[in-house]
Design a protein around this motif. Structure first.
Motif, PDB file in Angstrom:
ATOM      1  N   THR A  21       0.835  -1.209   0.000  1.00  0.00           N
ATOM      2  CA  THR A  21       0.000   0.000   0.000  1.00  0.00           C
ATOM      3  C   THR A  21       0.866   1.254   0.000  1.00  0.00           C
ATOM      4  O   THR A  21       0.610   2.197  -0.755  1.00  0.00           O
ATOM      5  CB  THR A  21      -0.939  -0.006   1.221  1.00  0.00           C
ATOM      6  N   ALA A  22       1.913   1.260   0.834  1.00  0.00           N
ATOM      7  CA  ALA A  22       2.814   2.414   0.888  1.00  0.00           C
ATOM      8  C   ALA A  22       3.570   2.589  -0.425  1.00  0.00           C
ATOM      9  O   ALA A  22       3.745   3.710  -0.909  1.00  0.00           O
ATOM     10  CB  ALA A  22       3.791   2.266   2.054  1.00  0.00           C
ATOM     11  N   ALA A  23       4.015   1.486  -1.023  1.00  0.00           N
ATOM     12  CA  ALA A  23       4.728   1.560  -2.300  1.00  0.00           C
ATOM     13  C   ALA A  23       3.819   2.100  -3.399  1.00  0.00           C
ATOM     14  O   ALA A  23       4.254   2.911  -4.229  1.00  0.00           O
ATOM     15  CB  ALA A  23       5.277   0.190  -2.685  1.00  0.00           C
ATOM     16  N   ALA A  24       2.562   1.678  -3.397  1.00  0.00           N
ATOM     17  CA  ALA A  24       1.608   2.169  -4.396  1.00  0.00           C
ATOM     18  C   ALA A  24       1.407   3.674  -4.246  1.00  0.00           C
ATOM     19  O   ALA A  24       1.389   4.410  -5.243  1.00  0.00           O
ATOM     20  CB  ALA A  24       0.279   1.429  -4.264  1.00  0.00           C
ATOM     21  N   ALA A  25       1.258   4.139  -3.013  1.00  0.00           N
ATOM     22  CA  ALA A  25       1.063   5.571  -2.769  1.00  0.00           C
ATOM     23  C   ALA A  25       2.294   6.365  -3.207  1.00  0.00           C
ATOM     24  O   ALA A  25       2.170   7.422  -3.846  1.00  0.00           O
ATOM     25  CB  ALA A  25       0.769   5.810  -1.289  1.00  0.00           C
ATOM     26  N   GLU A  26       3.479   5.868  -2.885  1.00  0.00           N
ATOM     27  CA  GLU A  26       4.720   6.542  -3.292  1.00  0.00           C
ATOM     28  C   GLU A  26       4.854   6.552  -4.813  1.00  0.00           C
ATOM     29  O   GLU A  26       5.279   7.550  -5.393  1.00  0.00           O
ATOM     30  CB  GLU A  26       5.930   5.878  -2.654  1.00  0.00           C
ATOM     31  N   ALA A  27       4.512   5.452  -5.448  1.00  0.00           N
ATOM     32  CA  ALA A  27       4.604   5.379  -6.909  1.00  0.00           C
ATOM     33  C   ALA A  27       3.663   6.378  -7.567  1.00  0.00           C
ATOM     34  O   ALA A  27       4.031   7.033  -8.551  1.00  0.00           O
ATOM     35  CB  ALA A  27       4.300   3.958  -7.384  1.00  0.00           C
ATOM     36  N   GLU A  28       2.463   6.517  -7.013  1.00  0.00           N
ATOM     37  CA  GLU A  28       1.522   7.501  -7.550  1.00  0.00           C
ATOM     38  C   GLU A  28       2.075   8.915  -7.405  1.00  0.00           C
ATOM     39  O   GLU A  28       2.006   9.706  -8.344  1.00  0.00           O
ATOM     40  CB  GLU A  28       0.180   7.404  -6.820  1.00  0.00           C
ATOM     41  N   LEU A  29       2.621   9.231  -6.235  1.00  0.00           N
ATOM     42  CA  LEU A  29       3.170  10.562  -5.978  1.00  0.00           C
ATOM     43  C   LEU A  29       4.338  10.892  -6.893  1.00  0.00           C
ATOM     44  O   LEU A  29       4.472  12.020  -7.353  1.00  0.00           O
ATOM     45  CB  LEU A  29       3.664  10.667  -4.530  1.00  0.00           C
ATOM     46  N   ARG A  30       5.197   9.893  -7.144  1.00  0.00           N
ATOM     47  CA  ARG A  30       6.438  10.123  -7.880  1.00  0.00           C
ATOM     48  C   ARG A  30       6.345   9.780  -9.366  1.00  0.00           C
ATOM     49  O   ARG A  30       7.318   9.958 -10.086  1.00  0.00           O
ATOM     50  CB  ARG A  30       7.546   9.278  -7.257  1.00  0.00           C
ATOM     51  N   GLY A  31       5.214   9.241  -9.793  1.00  0.00           N
ATOM     52  CA  GLY A  31       5.107   8.786 -11.174  1.00  0.00           C
ATOM     53  C   GLY A  31       6.069   7.639 -11.445  1.00  0.00           C
ATOM     54  O   GLY A  31       6.679   7.560 -12.503  1.00  0.00           O
ATOM     55  N   ALA A  32       6.200   6.759 -10.463  1.00  0.00           N
ATOM     56  CA  ALA A  32       7.189   5.679 -10.506  1.00  0.00           C
ATOM     57  C   ALA A  32       6.553   4.341 -10.854  1.00  0.00           C
ATOM     58  O   ALA A  32       5.354   4.150 -10.701  1.00  0.00           O
ATOM     59  CB  ALA A  32       7.889   5.565  -9.152  1.00  0.00           C
ATOM     60  N   SER A  33       7.401   3.421 -11.277  1.00  0.00           N
ATOM     61  CA  SER A  33       6.986   2.029 -11.416  1.00  0.00           C
ATOM     62  C   SER A  33       7.411   1.296 -10.150  1.00  0.00           C
ATOM     63  O   SER A  33       8.202   1.805  -9.351  1.00  0.00           O
ATOM     64  CB  SER A  33       7.633   1.388 -12.640  1.00  0.00           C
TER      65      SER A  33
END
Length: 137
Positions: A21-33
């Motif tokens: 869940t935390a990785a998904a939120a960070e990926a959304e914020l950063r435009g990351a995979s």
């Protein structure tokens, strides 16, 4: 600009779900995979930490539903979970590692888990350590 990639150490436990869940939120914020790495210690013939196909598909769907590109890797029974995470972080040129932490007793809090401690101390990139919600939350 280099693409941003987040490594999440995933196991099918409440701690692993919190990390996802935390990785998904960070990926959304950063435009990351996200690179989802699932591994086991290999200290038993059957290891509940080693995700099956259904658990991996569900994790992948959770990330994709949020618009996050995901790649899944599994490492079998090396006995060195921290080493596998650090090796994947270096090989895949990630910018962040996300780990889930187990809740510990007051005595257990004196010593951070060896896997998490090693990753926190040896990682060349920032590490986000998250706890699973308590059963009372």
């Amino acid at each position: 600009m280099e693409p941003v990639k987040i490594l999440v150490g995933y196991v099918p436990t409440p701690e692993g779900e919190a990390a996802l869940t935390a990785a998904a939120a960070e990926a959304e914020l950063r435009g990351a995979s996200v690179l989802l790495l699932n591994t086991s210690r290999g200290d038993a013939y059957i290891d509940a930490r080693y995700a099956n196909e259904e658990e991996l598909a569900a994790a992948q769907a959770r990330l994709r539903d949020r618009g996050v590109e995901v790649n899944i890797q599994q490492a079998v029974g090396t006995g060195d979970v921290a080493g596998e995470l650090l090796k994947a972080a270096a090989a895949e040129d990630v910018t962040l590692i996300v780990l889930g932490l187990r809740r510990r007793s007051p005595v257990g809090k004196l010593i951070l888990g060896s896997t998490a401690q090693r990753v926190l101390l040896e990682s060349p990139v920032p590490v986000l350590a998250v706890k699973a919600p308590s059963r009372h939350e």
